[in-house]
Scaffold this active site. Structure first.
Site, PDB file in Angstrom:
ATOM      1  CE  LYS A 110      -7.341   5.605  -5.594  1.00 20.96           C
ATOM      2  NZ  LYS A 110      -6.251   5.864  -4.646  1.00 20.96           N
TER       3      LYS A 110
ATOM      4  CG  ASP B 275      -4.049   8.867  -4.722  1.00 22.35           C
ATOM      5  OD1 ASP B 275      -4.724   9.527  -3.908  1.00 22.35           O
ATOM      6  OD2 ASP B 275      -4.459   7.818  -5.256  1.00 22.35           O
TER       7      ASP B 275
HETATM    8  P1  NAP Z   1      -2.705  -2.398  -3.106  1.00 23.53           P
HETATM    9  O1  NAP Z   1      -2.685  -1.889  -4.498  1.00 23.53           O
HETATM   10  O2  NAP Z   1      -3.563  -3.543  -2.727  1.00 23.53           O
HETATM   11  O3  NAP Z   1      -1.173  -2.760  -2.727  1.00 23.53           O
HETATM   12  C1  NAP Z   1      -0.832  -3.268  -1.487  1.00 23.53           C
HETATM   13  C2  NAP Z   1       0.657  -3.545  -1.456  1.00 23.53           C
HETATM   14  O4  NAP Z   1       0.961  -3.899  -0.122  1.00 23.53           O
HETATM   15  C3  NAP Z   1       1.066  -4.713  -2.338  1.00 23.53           C
HETATM   16  O5  NAP Z   1       2.288  -4.397  -2.916  1.00 23.53           O
HETATM   17  C4  NAP Z   1       1.196  -5.860  -1.350  1.00 23.53           C
HETATM   18  O6  NAP Z   1       2.200  -6.792  -1.622  1.00 23.53           O
HETATM   19  C5  NAP Z   1       1.642  -5.151  -0.116  1.00 23.53           C
HETATM   20  N1  NAP Z   1       1.264  -5.913   1.082  1.00 23.53           N
HETATM   21  C6  NAP Z   1       0.041  -6.319   1.428  1.00 23.53           C
HETATM   22  N2  NAP Z   1       0.105  -6.946   2.613  1.00 23.53           N
HETATM   23  C7  NAP Z   1       1.396  -6.947   2.994  1.00 23.53           C
HETATM   24  C8  NAP Z   1       2.083  -7.445   4.108  1.00 23.53           C
HETATM   25  N3  NAP Z   1       1.468  -8.072   5.110  1.00 23.53           N
HETATM   26  N4  NAP Z   1       3.406  -7.287   4.176  1.00 23.53           N
HETATM   27  C9  NAP Z   1       4.056  -6.665   3.181  1.00 23.53           C
HETATM   28  N5  NAP Z   1       3.461  -6.156   2.103  1.00 23.53           N
HETATM   29  C10 NAP Z   1       2.145  -6.298   2.009  1.00 23.53           C
HETATM   30  O7  NAP Z   1      -3.090  -1.230  -2.103  1.00 23.53           O
HETATM   31  P2  NAP Z   1      -2.872   0.343  -2.320  1.00 23.53           P
HETATM   32  O8  NAP Z   1      -4.016   0.920  -3.055  1.00 23.53           O
HETATM   33  O9  NAP Z   1      -1.500   0.561  -2.822  1.00 23.53           O
HETATM   34  O10 NAP Z   1      -3.008   0.903  -0.822  1.00 23.53           O
HETATM   35  C11 NAP Z   1      -2.085   0.522   0.188  1.00 23.53           C
HETATM   36  C12 NAP Z   1      -2.475   1.229   1.460  1.00 23.53           C
HETATM   37  O11 NAP Z   1      -2.240   2.622   1.320  1.00 23.53           O
HETATM   38  C13 NAP Z   1      -3.977   1.112   1.749  1.00 23.53           C
HETATM   39  O12 NAP Z   1      -4.222  -0.007   2.523  1.00 23.53           O
HETATM   40  C14 NAP Z   1      -4.330   2.406   2.428  1.00 23.53           C
HETATM   41  O13 NAP Z   1      -4.386   2.220   3.819  1.00 23.53           O
HETATM   42  C15 NAP Z   1      -3.186   3.338   2.078  1.00 23.53           C
HETATM   43  N6  NAP Z   1      -3.703   4.475   1.306  1.00 23.53           N
HETATM   44  C16 NAP Z   1      -3.850   5.641   1.959  1.00 23.53           C
HETATM   45  C17 NAP Z   1      -4.326   6.740   1.297  1.00 23.53           C
HETATM   46  C18 NAP Z   1      -4.477   8.040   2.031  1.00 23.53           C
HETATM   47  O14 NAP Z   1      -5.130   8.939   1.500  1.00 23.53           O
HETATM   48  N7  NAP Z   1      -3.867   8.184   3.190  1.00 23.53           N
HETATM   49  C19 NAP Z   1      -4.646   6.657  -0.064  1.00 23.53           C
HETATM   50  C20 NAP Z   1      -4.474   5.432  -0.717  1.00 23.53           C
HETATM   51  C21 NAP Z   1      -4.000   4.341  -0.015  1.00 23.53           C
HETATM   52  P3  NAP Z   1       2.101  -7.938  -2.740  1.00 23.53           P
HETATM   53  O15 NAP Z   1       2.543  -7.263  -4.007  1.00 23.53           O
HETATM   54  O16 NAP Z   1       2.990  -9.000  -2.270  1.00 23.53           O
HETATM   55  O17 NAP Z   1       0.657  -8.352  -2.763  1.00 23.53           O
END
Ligand code: NAP
Length: 512
Positions: free
Chosen positions: A307, A344
C-alpha cells in the site's frame, strides 16, 4: 484418422474446464459429477491398481455417452504415482484407449524413453480413436517454454500440454507468450502451477489454451494452485470470459487467504458486469505495475505489503491517499494513466457513521500502523475527537502529531471514557498469537467496540466486549465497505452489498 481430425472432432464437445480426478473412487466421482459436468481427467496412477479400474471407465462411457475422458498414468519419475516403466505407462494408456478414453496423456519423458520396439506400440496408439496429448511439467520453475515445445514437436501429438511452475507473476507471462505464438495451431493446453500462476488457470482459455484444469472440490487439488470446478465456473465464470471481459485483481503477499476475489467477483456477477477479478500474488511494486500494464487491468486492489510502496509510481494520486501515505485502490484512467486512491478510510468511517453521530464523538484507536492511520484521519475528518494508543508510544505520538490528535499513554486509559474503541492492531487475527492491546476492564470504558480484524468474525475482543454487554461492529463491515467503494469507483454502479456480504460470510465460515 489423421491426428488433427481427431482434435477437430473432439473440439466442439470440449468445455473450457477439465476436472482432474484422482484416488480409488475417481470413477464414482466422475459419475456423480456427470450430471453437471462432462469433461474429466482420470489420474490412473493414483489408483492402487490402475488396470483394474479400466472396466469401470468403459462402463461410465456406456452409461454417460456425453462424458469426455483423458486417461493419465504419470510415472513417479515425472511427479506422478505410477511405479512402472515407460513401456508400462504406454501399455496401460493403450488399454485405456481401448476402453474408450478420448484422450491419452503421455508424458514427454516417456515418449522420449521409448525404444524402437515400443515406438510401434505408440504408433498403434496413434492409430486408435484416442487423441494423443503429450504432456510436460516442471514442478519448480518456468524455463524457456518455446524450447519445450520444440522438444515435443517431433512426437507430433494432437495436443501439447505444457505446465511449468510460476514462482512470480512475471513467470506466468510466459504462458500467454507461448499461447500467442501457437495461436494458429490451437492445439496447446498451458497453465502454470503455483499461487502466482493462478491467473493462467483462470485466463488460459482467453489466452488461447484449448482448456484448463480444475479440482473436483476445494480439498481435492491434484496440482499446486489448482482451483475447484465450482469456483472456476461460478465465481470466476470462466465460460463467459472473452477478449472483451475487463480484468481486475488484488495484489499482495500472501494473497491465498484474501476474500477480495470472492467479494468482488460476486459483485460483478450480481450486477451482470463483464469483468473478472484475479488474485495476484506479489510483494514487489515493480512486478505489480508490470502486471497491471501487461494484463491491461482496468483496476486493482492493493494490500499488504504494497500500500505504501505503490505511491511513487501512481500517475494521479488522490489527496486522501497522499495524506494517508497509502493507496489501496488503483484505476486505469482513459489512456495509460494509473490513478490511486484509498477506500480504507471510508471503510472505517462509513459503518461507524451508521451507528453513531461521528461529529463530536470521542474515539480511541488502538494501533499506529496503516489501518490505524486510515481510522485516525477518517474519524478526525468527520468531526470526532480522536486519541491513539499504541504498543510503541513513539509511533502513536508521531501519528497523533501528524493528524493533530492526542497520543494516549496506556496508564491513563483507566481514567478515560470513550464513545468508541477501534482495534486497528492484528490482535485476534487467525493464526497469530500475540498479546492483547487492551484488557477487560480497560475495554469497559467504551459504548461501542469496532474490531477491524475480520478473520475470524468473532475475535477475542469482540467476544470480550459482548460478554460485557458492549455493542460491537465487526471487521467484516470495514472489509465490505472498502470493497463496495472500490466496486462503485470502477463500475459507476451501486454495489450489491447484501450479496457481497453473504459471499464473504460463507467464505469465512468455510475457512474457519
Ligand atoms: P500494521 O501496519 O502492521 O500495524 C499494526 C499496529 O498494531 C502497529 O501499530 C503495532 O504496534 C500494533 N500491534 C501489533 N501487535 C500488537 C500487540 N500485541 N499489542 C498492541 N499493539 C500491537 O497493520 P495494519 O495494516 O495497520 O493492520 C492492522 C490490522 O487491521 C490487521 O491485522 C487487519 O486484521 C486489520 N485490517 C482490517 C481490514 C478490513 O478490511 N477489515 C483492512 C486492513 C486492516 P507497534 O507500532 O508497536 O509495532
Amino acid at each position: 484418422m489423421s491426428t488433427s481430425s481427431k482434435l477437430d472432432r473432439l473440439r466442439p464437445k470440449l468445455p473450457r474446464i477439465c476436472v482432474a480426478l484422482s484416488g480409488p473412487a475417481m470413477l464414482t466421482r466422475a459419475a456423480e459429477l456427470a450430471a453437471e459436468h462432462t469433461f474429466f481427467e482420470l489420474r490412473l496412477d493414483t489408483a492402487p491398481n490402475p488396470a483394474a479400474i479400466l472396466p469401470q471407465l468403459a462402463h461410465l462411457l456406456q452409461n454417460r455417452p456425453q462424458v469426455i475422458l483423458i486417461a493419465t498414468c504419470r510415472r513417479t519419475a515425472n511427479g506422478g504415482h505410477f511405479p512402472g516403466t515407460p513401456e508400462d505407462e504406454l501399455h496401460l494408456l493403450s488399454e485405456a484407449a481401448a476402453a474408450g478414453a478420448h484422450l491419452i496423456d503421455l508424458s514427454l519423458e516417456t515418449a522420449e524413453a521409448l525404444t524402437e520396439h515400443n515406438r510401434a506400440a505408440l504408433d498403434a496408439l496413434r492409430n486408435s480413436t484416442a487423441a494423443l496429448l503429450l504432456s510436460w511439467h516442471d514442478f519448480h520453475a518456468t524455463p524457456n517454454l518455446e524450447a519445450v515445445h520444440d522438444r515435443m514437436r517431433p512426437h507430433a501429438p494432437d495436443l501439447y500440454k505444457i505446465v511449468p511452475t510460476a514462482t512470480t507473476l512475471r513467470d506466468s507471462f510466459a504462458l500467454p507468450d507461448l499461447l500467442e505464438a501457437h495461436s494458429a495451431e490451437q492445439n496447446v493446453v498451458a497453465m502454470a502451477m503455483g499461487q502466482p500462476g493462478i491467473l493462467t488457470r483462470i485466463l488460459g482459455p482467453r489466452f488461447g489454451s484449448v482448456f484448463t484444469f480444475a479440482a473436483s472440490d476445494a480439498a481435492s487439488a491434484t496440482a499446486p494452485g489448482q482451483i475447484d470446478l465450482r469456483t472456476l465456473r461460478d465465481l470466476y465464470r470462466i465460460e463467459n470470459i472473452s477478449a472483451d471481459t475487463e480484468l481486475y485483481g488484488v495484489f499482495g503477499n500472501p494473497i491465498s487467504g484474501s476474500h477480495s476475489p470472492v467479494m468482488l467477483n460476486t459483485a460483478f456477477r450480481e450486477t451482470g458486469t463483464d469483468a473478472v477479478y484475479l488474485p495476484l500474488e506479489t510483494g514487489s511494486a515493480d512486478e505489480l505495475f508490470e502486471t497491471f500494464h501487461r494484463l491491461h487491468l482496468a483496476g486493482a486492489s492493493v494490500t499488504m505489503p504494497l500500500k505504501e510502496q505503490v505511491l511513487p509510481r501512481i500517475d494521479r494520486l488522490h489527496p486522501l491517499a497522499a495524506k494517508l501515505g497509502a493507496a489501496n485502490t488503483l484505476s486505469r484512467d482513459p489512456g495509460i494513466t494509473i490513478a490511486g486512491g484509498n477506500t480504507d478510510a471510508a471503510g472505517i468511517a462509513d459503518p461507524l457513521a451508521g451507528c453513531i453521530v461521528l461529529n463530536g464523538a470521542t474515539i480511541l484507536v488502538l494501533g499506529a500502523g496503516g489501518a490505524a492511520r486510515a481510522a485516525v484521519f477518517a474519524l478526525r475528518d468527520r468531526g470526532a475527537t480522536v486519541a491513539v494508543l499504541n504498543r510503541t508510544f513513539e509511533r502513536a505520538q508521531h501519528l497523533a502529531q501528524q493528524a493533530g490528535v492526542t497520543a494516549l499513554p496506556r496508564q491513563y486509559l483507566a481514567h478515560c471514557r470513550f464513545d468508541v474503541i477501534v482495534n486497528a492492531t492484528p490482535y485476534g487475527m487467525a493464526n497469530r498469537s500475540i498479546e492483547a492491546p487492551i484488557n477487560a476492564s480497560e475495554l469497559s470504558c467504551c459504548k461501542l467496540f469496532f474490531d477491524l480484524v475480520y478473520n475470524p468474525l468473532e475475535t477475542p475482543l469482540i467476544v470480550l466486549a459482548k460478554s460485557q454487554g458492549i455493542p460491537v461492529l465487526y471487521g467484516i463491515e470495514m472489509f465490505l465497505a472498502q470493497g463496495a467503494a472500490q466496486f462503485e469507483l470502477w463500475t459507476g454502479k451501486p454495489a450489491p452489498r447484501e450479496a457481497m456480504r453473504q459471499a464473504v460470510l460463507e467464505a469465512l465460515q468455510l475457512s474457519s
